[in-house]
Write a protein that holds these residues in place. Sequence first.
Motif, PDB file in Angstrom:
ATOM      1  N   HIS A  82       0.938  -1.294  -0.003  1.00  0.00           N
ATOM      2  CA  HIS A  82       0.039   0.081   0.200  1.00  0.00           C
ATOM      3  C   HIS A  82       1.054   1.365  -0.057  1.00  0.00           C
ATOM      4  O   HIS A  82       1.832   1.350   0.687  1.00  0.00           O
ATOM      5  CB  HIS A  82      -0.948  -0.205   1.304  1.00  0.00           C
ATOM      6  N   VAL A  83       0.642   2.242  -0.975  1.00  0.00           N
ATOM      7  CA  VAL A  83       1.428   3.370  -1.037  1.00  0.00           C
ATOM      8  C   VAL A  83       0.812   4.389  -0.077  1.00  0.00           C
ATOM      9  O   VAL A  83      -0.062   4.645  -0.226  1.00  0.00           O
ATOM     10  CB  VAL A  83       1.526   3.872  -2.625  1.00  0.00           C
ATOM     11  N   PHE A  84       1.930   5.144   0.477  1.00  0.00           N
ATOM     12  CA  PHE A  84       1.552   6.327   1.295  1.00  0.00           C
ATOM     13  C   PHE A  84       2.240   7.468   0.841  1.00  0.00           C
ATOM     14  O   PHE A  84       3.236   7.730   0.244  1.00  0.00           O
ATOM     15  CB  PHE A  84       1.941   6.131   2.664  1.00  0.00           C
ATOM     16  N   PRO A  85       1.514   8.811   0.706  1.00  0.00           N
ATOM     17  CA  PRO A  85       2.242  10.010   0.282  1.00  0.00           C
ATOM     18  C   PRO A  85       2.894  10.555   1.463  1.00  0.00           C
ATOM     19  O   PRO A  85       2.426  10.723   2.512  1.00  0.00           O
ATOM     20  CB  PRO A  85       0.924  10.880   0.106  1.00  0.00           C
ATOM     21  N   THR A  86       4.257  10.762   1.169  1.00  0.00           N
ATOM     22  CA  THR A  86       5.216  11.355   2.272  1.00  0.00           C
ATOM     23  C   THR A  86       5.717  12.408   1.394  1.00  0.00           C
ATOM     24  O   THR A  86       5.894  12.765   0.414  1.00  0.00           O
ATOM     25  CB  THR A  86       5.993  10.133   2.849  1.00  0.00           C
ATOM     26  N   LYS A  87       6.809  12.985   2.376  1.00  0.00           N
ATOM     27  CA  LYS A  87       7.499  14.225   2.017  1.00  0.00           C
ATOM     28  C   LYS A  87       8.597  13.731   0.958  1.00  0.00           C
ATOM     29  O   LYS A  87       9.191  14.477   0.272  1.00  0.00           O
ATOM     30  CB  LYS A  87       8.249  15.003   3.039  1.00  0.00           C
ATOM     31  N   ARG A  88       8.748  12.322   1.096  1.00  0.00           N
ATOM     32  CA  ARG A  88       9.950  11.722   0.344  1.00  0.00           C
ATOM     33  C   ARG A  88       9.272  10.999  -0.884  1.00  0.00           C
ATOM     34  O   ARG A  88       9.802  10.255  -1.869  1.00  0.00           O
ATOM     35  CB  ARG A  88      10.826  10.469   0.741  1.00  0.00           C
ATOM     36  N   GLY A  89       7.848  11.088  -1.266  1.00  0.00           N
ATOM     37  CA  GLY A  89       7.215  10.757  -2.298  1.00  0.00           C
ATOM     38  C   GLY A  89       6.274   9.614  -2.051  1.00  0.00           C
ATOM     39  O   GLY A  89       6.140   9.461  -0.737  1.00  0.00           O
ATOM     40  N   ARG A  90       5.752   8.845  -2.878  1.00  0.00           N
ATOM     41  CA  ARG A  90       4.779   7.810  -2.450  1.00  0.00           C
ATOM     42  C   ARG A  90       5.199   6.622  -2.309  1.00  0.00           C
ATOM     43  O   ARG A  90       6.191   6.043  -3.195  1.00  0.00           O
ATOM     44  CB  ARG A  90       3.719   7.802  -3.645  1.00  0.00           C
ATOM     45  N   ILE A  91       5.436   6.103  -0.983  1.00  0.00           N
ATOM     46  CA  ILE A  91       6.200   4.938  -0.550  1.00  0.00           C
ATOM     47  C   ILE A  91       5.340   4.034   0.054  1.00  0.00           C
ATOM     48  O   ILE A  91       4.519   4.362   0.794  1.00  0.00           O
ATOM     49  CB  ILE A  91       7.335   5.454   0.449  1.00  0.00           C
ATOM     50  N   SER A  92       5.835   2.707  -0.045  1.00  0.00           N
ATOM     51  CA  SER A  92       5.195   1.609   0.609  1.00  0.00           C
ATOM     52  C   SER A  92       6.060   0.986   1.503  1.00  0.00           C
ATOM     53  O   SER A  92       7.358   1.343   1.461  1.00  0.00           O
ATOM     54  CB  SER A  92       4.449   0.339  -0.490  1.00  0.00           C
ATOM     55  N   ILE A  93       5.745   0.064   2.477  1.00  0.00           N
ATOM     56  CA  ILE A  93       6.659  -0.481   3.209  1.00  0.00           C
ATOM     57  C   ILE A  93       7.519  -1.435   2.470  1.00  0.00           C
ATOM     58  O   ILE A  93       8.793  -1.455   2.899  1.00  0.00           O
ATOM     59  CB  ILE A  93       5.869  -1.653   4.326  1.00  0.00           C
ATOM     60  N   ASN A  94       7.138  -1.977   1.501  1.00  0.00           N
ATOM     61  CA  ASN A  94       8.012  -2.943   0.478  1.00  0.00           C
ATOM     62  C   ASN A  94       9.126  -1.812  -0.055  1.00  0.00           C
ATOM     63  O   ASN A  94      10.115  -2.348  -0.296  1.00  0.00           O
ATOM     64  CB  ASN A  94       7.323  -3.438  -0.573  1.00  0.00           C
ATOM     65  N   ASN A  95       8.824  -0.768  -0.138  1.00  0.00           N
ATOM     66  CA  ASN A  95       9.859   0.361  -0.974  1.00  0.00           C
ATOM     67  C   ASN A  95      10.293   1.161  -0.042  1.00  0.00           C
ATOM     68  O   ASN A  95      10.975   2.347  -0.416  1.00  0.00           O
ATOM     69  CB  ASN A  95       9.050   0.965  -2.015  1.00  0.00           C
ATOM     70  N   GLY A  96      10.485   0.987   1.420  1.00  0.00           N
ATOM     71  CA  GLY A  96      11.208   1.826   1.970  1.00  0.00           C
ATOM     72  C   GLY A  96      10.668   2.594   3.109  1.00  0.00           C
ATOM     73  O   GLY A  96      11.294   3.589   3.845  1.00  0.00           O
ATOM     74  N   LEU A  97       9.236   2.648   3.324  1.00  0.00           N
ATOM     75  CA  LEU A  97       8.476   3.397   4.377  1.00  0.00           C
ATOM     76  C   LEU A  97       9.159   3.018   5.785  1.00  0.00           C
ATOM     77  O   LEU A  97       9.378   1.689   6.132  1.00  0.00           O
ATOM     78  CB  LEU A  97       6.869   3.151   4.242  1.00  0.00           C
ATOM     79  N   CYS A  98       9.325   3.732   6.665  1.00  0.00           N
ATOM     80  CA  CYS A  98      10.141   3.630   7.794  1.00  0.00           C
ATOM     81  C   CYS A  98       9.335   4.378   9.076  1.00  0.00           C
ATOM     82  O   CYS A  98       8.887   5.235   8.955  1.00  0.00           O
ATOM     83  CB  CYS A  98      11.429   4.359   7.586  1.00  0.00           C
ATOM     84  N   VAL A  99       9.841   3.775  10.137  1.00  0.00           N
ATOM     85  CA  VAL A  99       9.167   4.305  11.376  1.00  0.00           C
ATOM     86  C   VAL A  99       9.861   5.753  11.414  1.00  0.00           C
ATOM     87  O   VAL A  99      10.884   6.166  11.268  1.00  0.00           O
ATOM     88  CB  VAL A  99       9.569   3.664  12.577  1.00  0.00           C
ATOM     89  N   ASP A 116       8.924   8.424   9.393  1.00  0.00           N
ATOM     90  CA  ASP A 116       8.193   8.927   8.267  1.00  0.00           C
ATOM     91  C   ASP A 116       7.081   9.662   8.265  1.00  0.00           C
ATOM     92  O   ASP A 116       6.276   9.227   9.080  1.00  0.00           O
ATOM     93  CB  ASP A 116       8.099   7.922   7.091  1.00  0.00           C
ATOM     94  N   LYS A 117       6.841  10.983   8.000  1.00  0.00           N
ATOM     95  CA  LYS A 117       5.772  11.569   8.065  1.00  0.00           C
ATOM     96  C   LYS A 117       4.629  11.741   6.996  1.00  0.00           C
ATOM     97  O   LYS A 117       4.970  11.732   5.862  1.00  0.00           O
ATOM     98  CB  LYS A 117       6.226  13.237   8.138  1.00  0.00           C
ATOM     99  N   LEU A 118       3.706  11.156   7.103  1.00  0.00           N
ATOM    100  CA  LEU A 118       2.638  10.813   6.139  1.00  0.00           C
ATOM    101  C   LEU A 118       1.711  12.145   6.089  1.00  0.00           C
ATOM    102  O   LEU A 118       1.667  12.770   6.906  1.00  0.00           O
ATOM    103  CB  LEU A 118       1.467   9.622   6.542  1.00  0.00           C
ATOM    104  N   LYS A 119       1.434  12.264   4.726  1.00  0.00           N
ATOM    105  CA  LYS A 119       0.628  13.534   4.394  1.00  0.00           C
ATOM    106  C   LYS A 119      -0.942  13.301   4.874  1.00  0.00           C
ATOM    107  O   LYS A 119      -1.455  12.281   4.476  1.00  0.00           O
ATOM    108  CB  LYS A 119       0.671  13.806   2.930  1.00  0.00           C
ATOM    109  N   SER A 120      -1.395  13.925   5.615  1.00  0.00           N
ATOM    110  CA  SER A 120      -2.954  14.101   6.133  1.00  0.00           C
ATOM    111  C   SER A 120      -3.423  12.488   6.058  1.00  0.00           C
ATOM    112  O   SER A 120      -4.122  12.582   4.972  1.00  0.00           O
ATOM    113  CB  SER A 120      -3.461  15.069   5.448  1.00  0.00           C
TER     114      SER A 120
END
Length: 88
Positions: free
Chosen positions: A64-81, A83-87
């Motif tokens: 599942h892809v989340f919008p972050t300041k680093r772009g749209r990232i999933s856990i599989n692609n590097g989302l980390c504890v 990370d700030k998620l956008k709203s």
Amino acid sequence: CIFVDEKVELRDGTVKRIEDVKFGDQIKSNDGYKTVLKTHHKKIKECVKIKLKSGKEIIVSKDHVFPTKRGRISINNGLCVGDKLKSL
């Protein structure tokens, strides 16, 4: 993918389980309300529970892809504890 029991807000202020969302529903997204154009059948996937700083918990698949300041990232692609998620 989002866990079938997760809830989403509709434009009229009501709340629905993601499993019950149908074509044409208008649901709240990260950037306003969006009209549902298609739905997908249930699939079995490995899921994780994420607890947000606000205390809210969500269950999603690892892709599942989340919008972050680093772009749209999933856990599989590097989302980390931390990370700030956008709203959410």
